[in-house]
Motif scaffolding. Structure first.
Motif, PDB file in Angstrom:
ATOM      1  N   LEU A  45      -1.626   0.521   7.211  1.00 32.85           N
ATOM      2  CA  LEU A  45      -2.016  -0.885   7.078  1.00 32.85           C
ATOM      3  C   LEU A  45      -1.451  -1.749   8.191  1.00 32.85           C
ATOM      4  CD1 LEU A  45      -1.632  -1.400   3.219  1.00 32.85           C
ATOM      5  CD2 LEU A  45      -3.559  -0.480   4.521  1.00 32.85           C
ATOM      6  N   GLU A  46      -0.322  -1.331   8.768  1.00 29.68           N
ATOM      7  CA  GLU A  46       0.302  -2.142   9.814  1.00 29.68           C
ATOM      8  C   GLU A  46       1.112  -1.247  10.743  1.00 29.68           C
ATOM      9  OE1 GLU A  46       3.471  -5.894  10.205  1.00 29.68           O
ATOM     10  OE2 GLU A  46       2.497  -5.454   8.299  1.00 29.68           O
ATOM     11  N   GLY A  47       1.126  -1.578  12.034  1.00 31.47           N
ATOM     12  CA  GLY A  47       1.902  -0.825  13.017  1.00 31.47           C
ATOM     13  C   GLY A  47       1.139   0.347  13.594  1.00 31.47           C
ATOM     14  N   PRO A  62      -3.571   0.345  12.829  1.00 32.06           N
ATOM     15  CA  PRO A  62      -3.952  -0.331  11.592  1.00 32.06           C
ATOM     16  C   PRO A  62      -5.413  -0.100  11.221  1.00 32.06           C
ATOM     17  CG  PRO A  62      -2.592  -1.770  12.919  1.00 32.06           C
ATOM     18  CD  PRO A  62      -2.891  -0.574  13.773  1.00 32.06           C
ATOM     19  N   ASP A 109       3.591   0.125   7.975  1.00 32.18           N
ATOM     20  CA  ASP A 109       3.383   0.074   6.530  1.00 32.18           C
ATOM     21  C   ASP A 109       2.321   1.120   6.225  1.00 32.18           C
ATOM     22  OD1 ASP A 109       3.182  -0.502   3.867  1.00 32.18           O
ATOM     23  OD2 ASP A 109       2.576  -2.611   4.119  1.00 32.18           O
ATOM     24  N   ARG A 148      -9.650  -4.667   4.987  1.00 32.14           N
ATOM     25  CA  ARG A 148      -8.684  -5.768   4.953  1.00 32.14           C
ATOM     26  C   ARG A 148      -8.480  -6.264   3.521  1.00 32.14           C
ATOM     27  NH1 ARG A 148      -7.426  -8.171   9.878  1.00 32.14           N
ATOM     28  NH2 ARG A 148      -8.644  -7.384  11.654  1.00 32.14           N
ATOM     29  N   SER A 151      -6.632  -3.553   1.618  1.00 33.38           N
ATOM     30  CA  SER A 151      -5.227  -3.485   2.039  1.00 33.38           C
ATOM     31  C   SER A 151      -4.396  -4.565   1.368  1.00 33.38           C
ATOM     32  CB  SER A 151      -5.133  -3.637   3.566  1.00 33.38           C
ATOM     33  OG  SER A 151      -5.793  -2.575   4.221  1.00 33.38           O
ATOM     34  N   GLU A 152      -4.940  -5.765   1.326  1.00 31.36           N
ATOM     35  CA  GLU A 152      -4.211  -6.853   0.681  1.00 31.36           C
ATOM     36  C   GLU A 152      -4.012  -6.581  -0.807  1.00 31.36           C
ATOM     37  OE1 GLU A 152      -2.623  -9.387   2.059  1.00 31.36           O
ATOM     38  OE2 GLU A 152      -3.186  -8.422   3.954  1.00 31.36           O
ATOM     39  N   ARG A 155      -1.272  -3.867  -1.122  1.00 34.30           N
ATOM     40  CA  ARG A 155       0.058  -4.429  -0.860  1.00 34.30           C
ATOM     41  C   ARG A 155       0.511  -5.313  -2.014  1.00 34.30           C
ATOM     42  NH1 ARG A 155      -0.148  -6.320   5.487  1.00 34.30           N
ATOM     43  NH2 ARG A 155       0.906  -4.490   6.346  1.00 34.30           N
TER      44      ARG A 155
END
Length: 369
Positions: A45-47, A62, A109, A148, A151-152, A155
């Motif tokens: 999701l991130e990085g 991502p 993440d 997106r 993913s939100e 999280r």
């Protein structure tokens, strides 16, 4: 029913979100081989990070999703000069949180989990996928917005850790698999997934065969359905699915046979007729051997006139010479056809090239994800 929904129903896939990895720089996380009939997945999701599996290096950014159908052991490393920092785990009620042991600030993440699937149709489906499957959802306009949003939600639910979190995260993970299976070759993936086709004519053919595997599907008839000449159809089908028409027909029929045999008391001879083999159990057995081929040391699913036999139990030894039988009981309202043949259909299941990992005995160390 559309092909992806149909296949997921046949495969009886269940998803589990095992861990959320918030790793710092220069961290190495080793992921163990999964148990029989399980496949790992990772969604970033991130990085950025790298995933090393067998002799391949997968660069993840991502929106990237990686599926490892064979369940092979692999390694995840984060950017840094010397990626040797180990990981530390905090086990919570719904999943494990994995962090860098040195307490470094997270640079990625990463959600990690696994899919478990049926030993018949599910095993054929996952065996016929590329290994690994790498899909970059963020590179496709069609999937970026959906990812997106998903993913939100993932999280938010992971941070919430409320009642039902495990079930909700499992459902999100199943959504991800469906998105992968419908990803045609293009900006999101360079793989030719037979479950998705960018050519609507080929997609129509795939759907028709999956819905009615017992029909007399000659190449001429399929080409007519696709409104193509025979030669053009064969060329387009192989390009779009990564396999020949004959292989696709065999695999579709074996999947359908596995579903029927595992859920009814029908004999193999009866099922052979239902899936297009003219009540010939020998032809069905031969198709099973040809459609999913692995070395003799692989796990074995066995069909005979009593039903389906599969390696399953945690304390069982699985092998080609000693398959463990979990035989579905014949229906009390159906008697085996007189003179029916007891023919074994051996479905050779997906295992890494270095051997078969046996399910752990109760109390033993569980495979990590």
């Amino acid at each position: 029913m559309d092909p992806v929904s149909h296949l997921l129903r046949l495969a009886k896939v269940t998803a589990t979100l095992d861990r959320r990895c918030l790793l710092g720089a220069a961290t190495r996380m080793d992921v163990g081989e999964r148990q029989f009939l399980e496949a790992q997945f990772h969604v970033l999701l991130e990085g950025e990070c790298q995933l090393l599996v067998s002799d391949m290096v997968v660069d993840m950014k991502p929106g990237d999703f990686v599926l490892i159908p064979g369940g092979a052991a692999h390694r995840v490393i984060t950017p840094g000069k010397y990626p040797e920092v180990p990981t530390a785990e905090v086990e919570e009620e719904s999943f494990i949180t994995t962090q860098s042991a040195d307490g470094g600030s997270p640079v990625i993440d990463l959600f990690c989990g696994h899919y478990a699937f049926d030993p018949g149709a599910g095993a054929v489906l996952f065996r016929t996928l590329p290994d690994p499957v790498h899909v970059s959802f963020g590179d496709s306009v069609e999937t970026d917005t959906m990812l997106r949003t998903l993913s939100e939600l993932m999280r938010s639910e992971a941070g919430n850790r409320g009642p039902g979190t495990s079930v909700i995260l499992s459902a999100f993970s199943t959504v991800l698999l469906a998105m992968v299976l419908r990803s045609a070759r293009g900006s999101a993936t360079g793989e030719a997934l037979w479950t998705a086709s960018s050519d609507p004519r080929i997609a129509e053919v795939v759907q028709a065969v999956l819905e009615e595997p017992g029909n007399d599907w000659s190449i001429s008839r399929l080409a007519q359905l696709a409104a193509m000449s025979r030669a053009t159809f064969l060329r387009h089908f192989t390009r779009e699915t990564g396999m020949t028409v004959g292989v696709f027909l065999a695999r579709s029929r074996v999947m359908a046979a596995a579903e029927i045999l595992s859920s009814t008391g029908d004999t193999v001879a009866t099922v052979a007729g239902l899936v297009g083999y003219g009540r010939s159990p020998r032809s069905l057995a031969s198709s099973g051997r040809k459609s999913v081929c692995l070395p003799p040391s692989s796990g074995v699913i066995r069909f005979d006139e009593r039903g389906i036999s599969a390696a399953s139990g945690p304390s069982e030894v699985i092998g080609a010479r000693q398959p463990v039988s979990i035989t579905s009981q014949p229906s009390p309202y159906r008697q085996p056809a007189s003179g029916s043949l007891g023919v074994r259909l051996r479905l050779r299941l997906p295992r890494p090239s270095w051997g078969l990992a046996l399910p752990r005995a109760p109390g033993g160390q569980a495979a990590s994800t």
